[in-house]
Every structure is written in C-alpha cells, then in structure tokens.
Enzyme design. Structure first.
Site, PDB file in Angstrom:
ATOM      1  N   ARG A   1      46.458  -8.186  42.381  1.00 13.48           N
ATOM      2  CA  ARG A   1      47.055  -8.092  43.717  1.00 13.48           C
ATOM      3  C   ARG A   1      48.561  -7.996  43.584  1.00 13.48           C
ATOM      4  O   ARG A   1      49.101  -8.055  42.477  1.00 13.48           O
ATOM      5  CB  ARG A   1      46.701  -9.344  44.530  1.00 13.48           C
TER       6      ARG A   1
ATOM      7  N   GLU B   1      40.898 -24.353  26.268  1.00 10.12           N
ATOM      8  CA  GLU B   1      41.888 -23.488  25.631  1.00 10.12           C
ATOM      9  C   GLU B   1      42.984 -24.346  25.007  1.00 10.12           C
ATOM     10  O   GLU B   1      43.280 -25.441  25.502  1.00 10.12           O
ATOM     11  CB  GLU B   1      42.485 -22.549  26.693  1.00 10.12           C
TER      12      GLU B   1
ATOM     13  N   LYS C   1      38.132 -16.267  34.196  1.00  8.46           N
ATOM     14  CA  LYS C   1      39.101 -16.395  33.111  1.00  8.46           C
ATOM     15  C   LYS C   1      38.487 -16.176  31.734  1.00  8.46           C
ATOM     16  O   LYS C   1      39.127 -15.618  30.836  1.00  8.46           O
ATOM     17  CB  LYS C   1      39.776 -17.762  33.181  1.00  8.46           C
TER      18      LYS C   1
END
Length: 455
Positions: free
Chosen positions: A303, A200, A116
């Site tokens: 995906r 974050e 991430k």
C-alpha cells in the site's frame, strides 16, 4: 485517466489523495463515518457519503457500505489509502469483481506478502536477505522453544498475520519465550483471526530502513530510494527521513536492487514498501558509528505508506498521481531510468498523545495554526474547531520539511515545530522539539532504541 475516484479512508490520507485527484481533474468522492462528518476531507471532496457509525467495523471496514457508496456516486475507481481495508486481498478482489478499478497492488501480491512467514520464504527464494527464523509457523510452544534454541537468543516472537508494529514480543531466554509466545498468539487470534507465530532472530541494536517501490503498468518495478524510520515508540514510527544517514552509496545500490527483486518476485504493481532491518556491527557502532553492510528483509507493505511524502520531496514525484496512472494503465510522469534524489526531507508525525508516555489524548481542537515557509509542508486531517475522537488512530497531521542538506532540513524542522500553534488535544510537538536538539539524532548515528534512551 480515471475520471471519478472514491477514497475509502479518512483523515489526512483521504484529504491528501483528494488533493491530487482534484488537481488532475478527477471527481473525488469521500466516504465517512458519522463521527467524521465535519472533518476537512469530507467538506473538500466533490461528493461525500456517510457509510456508518463511528465504529470502523461498521463504517471504514464496511465493504458492503463502501461498494454501495461507489455504485450510488458512479465512482470508477477506489483508492484505499493506508490502514483499514488497504491490505485486504478479499476487498481488492471484490472491488475488481464489481467492475471498479483498484488503486493498489493485485490481490495475489497482497495475499503473498500478508503472511510474514510466506513473505520471508518468497524473499529468500528471490535472493533477498532474510534474518534467521522459522520457515513454518511455530505450531505450539514446544516447536517455538526448539526453534529459538536453533536460532539463538534473543528472539522476536511475531504474529505471522500482523503488521504496523502490532503482535510482537522479545524473548531473551526460554522462560520469557513461554510468556511471549502465549501473549502474541492470543493477541494474533483476537486481532487478526490467525494465531500463527513466527520466531525470528532479534537484534538488540538495529536501524529500520525501507525502500519505496513502484510497480509500473508495463511490468517493470522501480525503486525510489530509501527512508530511515528508526525513531519509534512501541515499534511504531514517529519520524522518517530520506535519504537515510546510515546508508552509503554502495549499500544503497544493494538495498534498491533487493527491493526491486522483492517486487518482481510477486509481480508487483502500484506503490509498495520493502521494509528492512539494518544491523550495525556492535563494536563499530559504539566506537565510530560505522554501519554494517548487513541488512535483512522485514516485511512488504502492499500500500501507500504514511511516510511517502519524504520520498515525494526528495524525488520530485507525486506518488498518488503515479498510483492513479499505474491503475489506469498509463506510463509514469518520470523517466524510470533517470531517477535521482535531491536534497533531504524529514517527516514528523503529529499525534494526539502525551509527549512523555505517548498515551492517546483526544479532544476538541481549540487552536490550529500550521507553520509555513520554504521547505515546509503539512498534510493534516484536522483544523481548528474539529474534534479528535478516540475511535481512530491518533495521527492528526504530518509535518514534512525539506532542504538541500540534512542540517538545513533539521533547522527548518525546528522552526516549523516552534511555529505550529496547536492547543486542545494532547500532542507530541514538545517531544519533537526535544528530539531535534538530541545529539544522537543530530549525528545521524541512531537506532530504534533512541526514544527509550531519551525517556
């Protein structure tokens, strides 16, 4: 076109991939665990190979067994579906090194987006908006505390290698941060083998909006609209719809352009999803529901997504077919310069779980009668007489409805939920019946806290 395809997955997604493969005249090969031997995806495949016991590590994540099955059946390509090995870059490389076609993005793109922090940094460099947060892992608790003080509370504490809503915690102050940091780091080390932690900014009221992208064989990246995914429990989605009722035409252009930039930044090929947070201005949200123009990159799923059917119905494409065409080096079935949405679609995830607390409730299926009718589609992994075991995800089926308008799609969803006759395992159909009468959901003006407010 590919001639033979091994589907390295199970349940509804394996069955759904097999359906498209057979329509295209491709020999479909299933792999399955001992526990799944009697499920529809196994019986509907042209050939099936047992790759191990119920434990996923010994079957659906068993790379050697899956490659051996591909070799013994003469498979030409492997489609990983979602979950299990779908975002495992080493598996993608091994498949290609074995001389097989990998139906998915390149291993380098999977690696780039799998972390991430690295993904945030790449997106920021590409001009994609990212939320305030750390550009390096918080090496220890002191670093996490310092980062949070700079970013400002509340903060989200995330496992850098996590995904699917797992490995996340919210801290509203330093005391909570100390607890969440240790909890998330321990979970990340145990589940992902990587204890790296990202700090974050956390937005208490936010919408979860994502964009479907497709990297074509000729190198172009195109966006096939957005999906609203804000109906969630434990940071995991229950309902998705397209288009998002919160996104204006002007904001949609910005969303799609940012998603295309994200894909281009990593040379993306095949299907993927750029997930974002849409932050409403609090005053506007409370007074008149007006959405902010502010959105931030969350992550990229390298995906096919669980919720891909709503995009298929709105854009009139078969995303699995497009995946296979990209993998084979073929042009898409649609004109990339003339993509246009039509109507509205909603997906409800039918899970074997308690509709109040959402705790798993596996068991033998006594009755399974799927709804039918105009605008109704069911992608299911089970049928009457099967057993939902505790070894895998609780998803049993996806009920997807579409209509000319959101209101029409909701009406069809109500009727379809009422007509779905399912007994045996616990299921969340009663929750959907409640949601489809909820004023907040019906208005389209909802956020990721809607389920908690209903409970």
């Amino acid at each position: 076109m590919i001639e033979s395809l091994l589907v390295a997955n199970r349940g509804e997604i394996a069955r759904r991939i097999i359906r498209t493969a057979k329509r295209l005249g491709i020999r479909a090969i299933a792999v399955h665990s001992e526990a799944d031997a009697g499920l529809p995806f196994v019986t509907e495949a042209d050939e099936a190979v047992c790759v191990g016991p119920a434990n996923p590590a010994q079957s659906y994540r068993n790379v050697e067994a899956i490659l051996a099955a591909a070799k013994s059946t003469g498979a030409q390509a492997i489609h990983p579906g979602y979950g299990f090995l779908s975002e495992n870059a080493d598996f993608a490389r091994t498949v290609e090194a074995s001389g097989l076609i990998w139906v998915g993005p390149g291993a380098d793109a999977i690696t780039a987006m799998g972390d991430k922090i690295n993904a945030r940094n790449l997106m920021a460099a590409a001009g994609v908006p990212v939320a305030p947060g750390t550009t390096d892992p918080a090496a220890d608790l002191d670093a996490a505390v310092a980062a949070a003080a700079e970013i400002g509370y509340p903060v989200m504490v995330k496992a850098a290698a996590g995904g699917g809503g797992m490995g996340m915690g919210v801290a509203t102050d330093e005391t909570a941060l100390r607890t969440e940091y240790d909890k998330v780091r321990s979970f990340a080390e145990r589940m992902f083998g990587d204890g790296s932690v990202l700090i974050e900014r956390y937005f208490p009221r936010v919408r979860h909006v994502e964009v479907q992208i497709l990297g074509l064989a000729d190198g172009r990246v195109v966006a096939l609209g957005e999906r609203e995914c804000s109906v969630q429990r434990r940071n995991q989605k229950l309902v998705e719809e397209s288009p998002s009722p919160a996104v204006s035409p002007e904001l949609r252009e910005r969303f799609l352009a940012a998603a295309v930039r994200a894909g281009e930044a990593v040379g993306y090929r095949n299907a993927g999803t750029v997930e974002c947070l849409l932050v409403p201005r609090q005053r506007d949200f409370e007074e008149d529901g007006a959405g902010s123009e502010e959105f931030f990159f969350l992550e990229m799923n390298t995906r096919l997504q669980v919720e891909h059917p709503v995009t298929e119905l709105v854009y009139g494409v078969d995303l699995v077919e497009e995946q296979l065409r990209v993998a084979a080096g073929l042009a898409p079935t649609f004109d990339p310069d003339a993509l246009a949405p039509r109507g509205h679609a909603i997906e409800l995830r039918i899970n074997a779980e308690d509709p109040k607390r959402f705790l798993p409730g596996p068991g033998a299926i006594k009755t399974w009668v799927e709804p039918t009718g105009e605008g109704v589609r069911v992608d299911s992994g089970y049928t009457e007489g099967n057993t939902v075991t505790p070894f895998y995800d609780s998803l049993m089926a996806k009920l997807i409805v579409s209509g000319a308008t959101r209101a029409e799609a909701i009406e069809r969803a109500r009727a379809a939920v009422a007509a779905f006759d399912l007994t045996g395992p616990k299921n969340n159909l009663p929750f959907f019946a409640e949601l489809l009468e909820n004023d907040e959901f019906l208005s389209g003006d909802y956020d990721t806290g809607i389920v908690s407010r209903m409970r």
